[in-house]
Design an enzyme around this catalytic site. Sequence first.
Site, PDB file in Angstrom:
ATOM      1  N   ASP A 486     -20.974  27.561 -19.146  1.00  0.00           N
ATOM      2  CA  ASP A 486     -20.112  28.436 -19.876  1.00  0.00           C
ATOM      3  C   ASP A 486     -20.551  28.631 -21.555  1.00  0.00           C
ATOM      4  O   ASP A 486     -20.573  29.507 -21.886  1.00  0.00           O
ATOM      5  CB  ASP A 486     -18.641  28.000 -19.463  1.00  0.00           C
ATOM      6  CG  ASP A 486     -18.365  28.661 -18.296  1.00  0.00           C
ATOM      7  OD1 ASP A 486     -18.840  29.797 -17.799  1.00  0.00           O
ATOM      8  OD2 ASP A 486     -17.691  28.049 -17.536  1.00  0.00           O
TER       9      ASP A 486
HETATM   10  C1  BGC Z   1     -15.396  24.698 -22.620  1.00  0.00           C
HETATM   11  C2  BGC Z   1     -16.524  24.931 -20.676  1.00  0.00           C
HETATM   12  C3  BGC Z   1     -15.804  25.390 -20.575  1.00  0.00           C
HETATM   13  C4  BGC Z   1     -15.731  26.748 -21.160  1.00  0.00           C
HETATM   14  C5  BGC Z   1     -14.426  28.249 -20.615  1.00  0.00           C
HETATM   15  C6  BGC Z   1     -15.755  25.754 -23.087  1.00  0.00           C
HETATM   16  O1  BGC Z   1     -14.874  25.311 -24.340  1.00  0.00           O
HETATM   17  O2  BGC Z   1     -16.694  23.346 -23.127  1.00  0.00           O
HETATM   18  O3  BGC Z   1     -16.763  23.664 -20.302  1.00  0.00           O
HETATM   19  O4  BGC Z   1     -16.647  25.273 -19.426  1.00  0.00           O
HETATM   20  O5  BGC Z   1     -15.008  26.925 -22.334  1.00  0.00           O
HETATM   21  O6  BGC Z   1     -13.243  28.020 -20.654  1.00  0.00           O
HETATM   22  C1  NOJ Z   2     -16.006  23.396 -17.048  1.00  0.00           C
HETATM   23  C2  NOJ Z   2     -16.310  24.966 -16.024  1.00  0.00           C
HETATM   24  O1  NOJ Z   2     -14.835  24.984 -15.457  1.00  0.00           O
HETATM   25  C3  NOJ Z   2     -17.326  25.135 -15.570  1.00  0.00           C
HETATM   26  O2  NOJ Z   2     -17.031  26.677 -14.437  1.00  0.00           O
HETATM   27  C4  NOJ Z   2     -18.820  24.908 -15.865  1.00  0.00           C
HETATM   28  O3  NOJ Z   2     -19.891  25.321 -15.408  1.00  0.00           O
HETATM   29  C5  NOJ Z   2     -18.717  24.191 -17.019  1.00  0.00           C
HETATM   30  N1  NOJ Z   2     -17.759  23.988 -17.983  1.00  0.00           N
HETATM   31  C6  NOJ Z   2     -20.461  23.811 -17.512  1.00  0.00           C
HETATM   32  O4  NOJ Z   2     -19.910  24.779 -18.711  1.00  0.00           O
END
Ligand code: BGC
Ligand code: NOJ
Length: 812
Positions: A486
């Site tokens: 993400d």
């Molecule tokens: C986090 C991710 C997460 C994303 C969306 C980011 O700040 O590092 O792990 O999936 O936010 O919520």
């Molecule tokens: C947490 C999110 O829930 C997941 O969808 C994502 O793939 C990982 N973070 C990595 O960014």
Amino acid sequence: MEQKRYGHFDDQHREYVITDPQTPWPWINYLGNEDFFSLISNTAGGYSFYKDAKFRRITRYRYNNVPMDNGGRYFYIKDGDTVWNPGWKPCKTPLDFYECRHGMSYTRITGKKNGVEASVLFFVPLKKWCEVQKLTLKNESSETKSLKLFSFEEWCLWNAATDMENFQRNFSTGEVEIENSTIYHKTEYRERRNHYAFYHVNAPIQGFDTDRETFVGLYNEFADPQAVMEGKPRNSHAHGWSPIASHYIEVTLKPGESKDFVFLLGYIENEQDEKFEAPQVINKKKAHALIAELDTTEKVDKAFAELCALWDNLLNIYKVKTGNDKLDRMVNIWNQYQCMVTFNFSRSASFFESGVGRGMGFRDSNQDLVGFVHQIPPRARQRIIDIASTQFPDGGCYHQYQPLTKRGNNDIGGGFNDDPCWLIFGTVAYIKETGDFSILDEMVPFDNQPGTEVTLFEHLKISMDHVIKNLGPHMLPLIGRADWNDCLNLNCFSWDPNESFQTTENVSEGTKAESLMIAGLFVVTGKDYVALCQKLGKNDEAARMQKAVDAMIEAVKKHGWDGEWYLRAYDFYGRKIGSNENDEAKIFIESQGWCTMAEIGAEDGMVAKSLDSCKKYLECEHGMVLNNPAFSKYIYEYGEISSYPEGYKENAGIFCHNNPWVIIGECIAGRGNDAWSHYAKILPSYVEEKYQTLHKVEPYVNCQMVAGKDAFRPGEGKNSWLTGTAAWMWYTVSEFILGIKPDYDGIRIDPCLPETANDYTVQRKFRDAEYEITIHPNGAQKGVKSITLDGKPVDGTVIPYSAGKHTVEVTM
Ligand code: BGC
Ligand code: NOJ
């Protein structure tokens, strides 16, 4: 270095036993299996909600508080001048004995002080909308004890987000009713809500409180509520401000005597025309009925036995006996348990997810399915249809949806181009487990719009097509807002700290960045899709997709290889990411995982080189980091990933979720020793033995992230419980290491083991069959030599499915 220990596993009872309340971080558990859920810490902190942690929060919780983990279901016991709690908090009166046993959907907390034992069993009975708190008080002293018991719950005004914000309204809306030993919370029931909550005890009470400030005192705390400290309930009736529920009971116990009290935190919904029994008076019929179902110790014990029986059944579906306790307990108990919890909650509510920020993830839920589908397939089926119903006609997806409404929510936007592929991943896993191809004929809408329904198979098709229709300059998949990572926001370009990396996009020039992770994912799920089409006799469609898969493989070989590993991406300007040419983040884990699982270029040695590079550059004492070296500064073309300090989260943290991808890559390549050593590094039972203090978070489950080698405190864990790691650890160990893999026509046996592995047995229920499979590794890491089914030799590695009990012997 030996570190201080705070607890230990009790495998026989399937419990983790915490013996010191001052754990390095609250160690929590989850109660509830379907609609009513609770989070509970080892000191009884936490909260409850109905279905949706944001929109239907029943009790209040303050995240990131001082002290940490403040608020929960508290029992105060006043014995003379001493006031104490069985879970130590909030009074923190030193206890003579403390123990918290987190089990399968229940928690039992026991404290002893001055000859009194207080033990509370917390659980949510099956199919009931309530949390039971069975408190047993026992006098172990030689004198009669006169105790004053106060219970405590604080109501949340339903919407957990506005509850913490909109005080100009909130402080005027709170309403309660009190009837005998039951306190009802009915805020907003007078208008549009058709639900209320109650807190009941199955004993006469000698007083109560429902107004927080009256009970606690404005300048006091949960640790010293005035009513408790003075031993005098105020019988307060909340009007506005902050409604609570507290019962006051005077208890006399002779030496050796013990008494049970059943406390019930319940949730009720009424039909619009049945809301009131008199003007302004809520209709309590359903509450009375629920109370009557659980108003004695016997009824509660029976409900508890039913819950335990459910878990016996769930954990009887896949059971391994290897002789290695640390492995067996994770496979047989905790990994499966975490999978169920993660499936239920997605990423919505933990002690790191506030329950208001996120709904259910599209990609997350599809992955969670794989950890859970063998346990209750009908729920997995429903989940697939719910998720697919939020998809758009072009195959794109909302990134998340809200469990209460099952509607896509736009909080984190859409356009994450890996999302569609996961629908294939989840659906194929479901069909292989159940043999239920009929799910493909279900009519499923787009964006929940009635009238737009097409078959689920059609959804899978447009999911594949979404990738094919969104290829970039190197014929690799466009990344969109981001792929699985993400935080790799390659089309975002933000200098404004008030913008979200996930929703902001440099739209003016279009999106051009490409992802090797999606390329690998497309090849893996594409092969699955092709096999499914063949199975269905859709040979033209199979051939069409095979061509696209082959083209993708060629594109990766041509444009996705850096010499020693797979590239990670091309940025908006067509520059390489995750390449030796870069100053930092020369190698990333995601593309190594997916491209090795896809076996892209295996014949040219690419897979082996990539796996070796993971060992060389990503591996450290605590697992494999996401990228190496970490980014040391913010790069605005890359987005959130470089916003994290070195070694944390997506910037070179050990993002446990993706370690299994490489481990599976190792298994497919037949490198059992390497697969096992990567696996054991992030296996909670191994971590619990070595690093309780350093690791900080719960030692019985995986966490999303462990600080990586570039971090200030490598090895420190964060974001425990709700993580795709659970399902991936399960998928890895059950199907690739132990090698028991459901397939359309039976079970494929293909273990990949360290050469030190001993003989082991897996008991596997599969559809209407039950297999007892004994594997004799004979020092081999991979390769099944022969299989017998009920004494007769089997051709190949798939045991053909047939109902009934079977014995299987496998020689490697
Ligand atoms: C986090 C991710 C997460 C994303 C969306 C980011 O700040 O590092 O792990 O999936 O936010 O919520
Ligand atoms: C947490 C999110 O829930 C997941 O969808 C994502 O793939 C990982 N973070 C990595 O960014």
